[in-house]
Design an enzyme around this catalytic site. Structure first.
Site, PDB file in Angstrom:
ATOM      1  N   TYR A 131      -2.758  -5.624 -15.536  1.00 64.52           N
ATOM      2  CA  TYR A 131      -3.448  -4.340 -15.687  1.00 64.52           C
ATOM      3  C   TYR A 131      -2.476  -3.344 -16.298  1.00 64.52           C
ATOM      4  O   TYR A 131      -1.335  -3.218 -15.818  1.00 64.52           O
ATOM      5  CB  TYR A 131      -3.925  -3.857 -14.315  1.00 64.52           C
ATOM      6  CG  TYR A 131      -4.597  -2.511 -14.287  1.00 64.52           C
ATOM      7  CD1 TYR A 131      -3.977  -1.425 -13.672  1.00 64.52           C
ATOM      8  CD2 TYR A 131      -5.855  -2.326 -14.845  1.00 64.52           C
ATOM      9  CE1 TYR A 131      -4.598  -0.182 -13.621  1.00 64.52           C
ATOM     10  CE2 TYR A 131      -6.489  -1.087 -14.791  1.00 64.52           C
ATOM     11  CZ  TYR A 131      -5.862  -0.020 -14.183  1.00 64.52           C
ATOM     12  OH  TYR A 131      -6.477   1.217 -14.134  1.00 64.52           O
TER      13      TYR A 131
ATOM     14  N   ASP B 199       5.493  -3.676 -19.527  1.00 65.40           N
ATOM     15  CA  ASP B 199       4.823  -2.647 -18.736  1.00 65.40           C
ATOM     16  C   ASP B 199       5.520  -2.605 -17.369  1.00 65.40           C
ATOM     17  O   ASP B 199       5.221  -3.405 -16.486  1.00 65.40           O
ATOM     18  CB  ASP B 199       3.332  -2.967 -18.589  1.00 65.40           C
ATOM     19  CG  ASP B 199       2.647  -1.959 -17.683  1.00 65.40           C
ATOM     20  OD1 ASP B 199       1.404  -2.031 -17.564  1.00 65.40           O
ATOM     21  OD2 ASP B 199       3.336  -1.106 -17.097  1.00 65.40           O
TER      22      ASP B 199
ATOM     23  N   LYS C 262       4.749   5.977 -11.888  1.00 68.24           N
ATOM     24  CA  LYS C 262       4.957   5.880 -10.440  1.00 68.24           C
ATOM     25  C   LYS C 262       6.299   6.458  -9.962  1.00 68.24           C
ATOM     26  O   LYS C 262       6.453   7.666  -9.821  1.00 68.24           O
ATOM     27  CB  LYS C 262       4.773   4.417 -10.019  1.00 68.24           C
ATOM     28  CG  LYS C 262       3.333   3.902 -10.291  1.00 68.24           C
ATOM     29  CD  LYS C 262       3.168   2.460  -9.885  1.00 68.24           C
ATOM     30  CE  LYS C 262       1.860   1.889 -10.406  1.00 68.24           C
ATOM     31  NZ  LYS C 262       0.705   2.243  -9.562  1.00 68.24           N
TER      32      LYS C 262
HETATM   33  P1  KE4 Z   1      -1.862   4.860 -13.843  1.00 69.64           P
HETATM   34  O1  KE4 Z   1      -2.681   5.283 -15.071  1.00 69.64           O
HETATM   35  O2  KE4 Z   1      -2.747   4.493 -12.660  1.00 69.64           O
HETATM   36  O3  KE4 Z   1      -0.773   5.864 -13.511  1.00 69.64           O
HETATM   37  O4  KE4 Z   1      -1.067   3.537 -14.261  1.00 69.64           O
HETATM   38  C1  KE4 Z   1      -1.775   2.435 -14.755  1.00 69.64           C
HETATM   39  C2  KE4 Z   1      -0.938   1.176 -14.551  1.00 69.64           C
HETATM   40  C3  KE4 Z   1      -0.298   0.626 -15.651  1.00 69.64           C
HETATM   41  N1  KE4 Z   1       0.482  -0.480 -15.525  1.00 69.64           N
HETATM   42  C4  KE4 Z   1       0.655  -1.074 -14.312  1.00 69.64           C
HETATM   43  C5  KE4 Z   1       1.526  -2.297 -14.212  1.00 69.64           C
HETATM   44  C6  KE4 Z   1       0.021  -0.555 -13.152  1.00 69.64           C
HETATM   45  O5  KE4 Z   1       0.200  -1.169 -11.963  1.00 69.64           O
HETATM   46  C7  KE4 Z   1      -0.788   0.597 -13.277  1.00 69.64           C
HETATM   47  C8  KE4 Z   1      -1.536   1.187 -12.088  1.00 69.64           C
HETATM   48  N2  KE4 Z   1      -1.451   0.465 -10.870  1.00 69.64           N
HETATM   49  C9  KE4 Z   1      -2.568   0.599  -9.976  1.00 69.64           C
HETATM   50  C10 KE4 Z   1      -2.280  -0.311  -8.764  1.00 69.64           C
HETATM   51  N3  KE4 Z   1      -2.694  -1.638  -9.010  1.00 69.64           N
HETATM   52  C11 KE4 Z   1      -2.845   2.011  -9.597  1.00 69.64           C
HETATM   53  C12 KE4 Z   1      -3.805   2.177  -8.435  1.00 69.64           C
HETATM   54  C13 KE4 Z   1      -5.132   2.763  -8.891  1.00 69.64           C
HETATM   55  O6  KE4 Z   1      -5.667   2.336  -9.955  1.00 69.64           O
HETATM   56  O7  KE4 Z   1      -5.645   3.635  -8.139  1.00 69.64           O
END
Ligand code: KE4
Length: 428
Positions: free
Chosen positions: A145, A240, A268
């Protein structure tokens, strides 16, 4: 049992005004059933629900809280900065401090651009890779993701998996026609993709240690292979590291595994819990970005002083040393404790962990990719999740998420978690 009255009242009200009652789908507990609880304070490795229950937290706001919640240095940094304003839309010194910290820590990053989320960082990195290489195709891996940008929301992980609609509605086929999705850890699949698209692939974007379908690790040599094949073809390797950056080592997975990606995405931890993202790499690539080059990318709040202050406090504390050794030990202790609990209860469990990231899959088979992860017993996970919650332990509310340990967790907290697991597993 945790009490729920206030959370239930809040959720009922939230449902009237917020789709699904949540501002991000994974929080809705749809993967585990029941209703989410609400939290309005947290400290160290514990969160406190609005009904007053204290829970040992292994979500850590999905990664940022590596020092634990409400770390005094982060709180003070935000308070002191906010006293002078919350946003300027004008360059501020903290942006330079943050950029220098990231470049000093991540081996491959010589220049970096801040964004407001990991999604923005990955979306921008993809655009930059296409602009730099003048190619269109992108390879991603199923179960990985990279945020919810259209062209990458294809067989994605995290919440997209849970909802069984891996390809989101509203994303025209045209937007994903240049996205090639391959199984993770499969060398031959990548070789075949490059052979079928010679000189057409702008880049590979990969979670070096995928944490959005639970957690699985790269097979020995796999990341090195991705680096070699992209270099040979003139494509870019994009790590990523939104989740793994500053988590698996100060220099992230690229330092831990000794790989030099062409671009890296962050999020994060670098925001210390405030909205943030970043992407960076060699100057020859990064200087293609506006205002220097033709690849446009922007953000009103990019480099926001509060997010910078919180992130700088987080990173400077991690730079002090000692955190990563402690996290390795806690991660090992938790993995052993969960495995022992499952063995004693005669429950099949595969625990994958890397540093302070972990996932227990209810299967006896090894888990190296999404297909393996999908074989895990999700019904058993649901029961385990709620059993642990009632024992005062908050795990990620989905089989397809990674757990996170912080330096605020103690060996006693891990032991208590393992004991709770031993008790709950007997009931599964
Ligand atoms: P954000 O747009 O949520 O800040 O980041 C996206 C993203 C990109 N790349 C990786 C490897 C990630 O894990 C994420 C976001 N992680 C999720 C948890 N699986 C955020 C939790 C959510 O979607 O509420």
């Amino acid at each position: 049992m945790i009490s729920r009255a206030k959370s239930e009242a809040l959720f009922a009200e939230a449902l009237n005004h917020i789709p699904g009652g949540v501002n991000s789908p994974v929080r809705a507990f749809r993967a585990v059933g029941g209703q989410p609880f609400f939290v309005n304070k947290a400290k160290g490795c514990r969160v406190t629900t609005v009904d007053g229950d204290e829970l040992i937290d292994y979500v850590g706001t999905w990664g940022p809280a590596i020092l634990g919640h409400a770390h005094p240095k982060i709180i003070k940094a935000v308070q002191d900065t906010a006293a002078h304003g919350t946003s300027f839309g004008i360059p501020n010194p903290l942006e330079v401090t943050m950029a220098k910290l990231i470049c000093a820590s991540a081996p491959s990053v010589h220049k970096v651009r801040m964004t407001n989320s990991g999604t923005e960082a990955c979306m921008s990195a993809i655009r930059l890779a296409r602009g730099f290489t003048k190619r269109e195709k992108i390879i991603k891996f199923d179960g990985c993701y990279h945020g919810h940008t259209d062209s990458l929301l294809v067989r994605a992980g995290s919440g997209a998996l849970t909802f069984g609609n891996p390809d989101s509605a509203g994303v025209p086929a045209a937007f994903t026609q240049h996205t090639i999705v391959l199984p993770y850890n499969d060398v031959d699949a990548v070789k075949a993709a490059f052979a079928a698209n010679p000189g057409q692939i702008a880049g590979i974007i990969v979670e070096p240690v995928p944490g959005n379908a639970g957690l699985y690790l790269p097979k020995p040599g796999y990341l090195e292979f991705l680096s070699q094949i992209t270099t040979q073809d003139g494509a870019l390797l994009i790590f990523d590291e939104v989740m793994t950056g500053f988590r698996l080592a100060l220099g992230g997975a690229q330092q831990r595994f000794g790989i030099t990606p062409d671009l890296s995405c962050f999020g994060k931890i670098i925001g210390g819990g405030l909205p943030v993202g970043a992407f960076g790499g060699r100057a020859e690539i990064m200087d293609c970005l506006a205002p220097l080059g033709p690849v446009y990318q922007a953000g009103t709040l990019s480099g926001n002083p509060l997010a910078m202050a919180a992130g700088i406090a987080n990173l400077e504390e991690l730079q002090m040393g000692g955190a990563y050794g402690q996290l390795e030990e806690l991660g090992q202790q938790l993995a052993e404790g969960m495995s022992s609990a499952a063995k004693a209860a005669n429950i099949p469990l595969t625990v994958n962990h890397c540093g302070s990231m972990f996932c227990g899959y209810f299967t006896s088979e090894p888990v190296w990719n999404l297909a393996d992860a999908m074989k895990a017993d999700r019904e058993r996970f649901k029961k385990f999740f709620h059993g642990m919650l009632n024992e005062g332990v908050y795990l990620a509310p989905s089989q397809f998420e990674s757990g996170f340990i912080s330096v605020a967790h103690t060996p006693a907290d891990i032991e208590a978690t393992a004991s709770a697991a031993a008790k709950v597993m007997k009931s599964l």
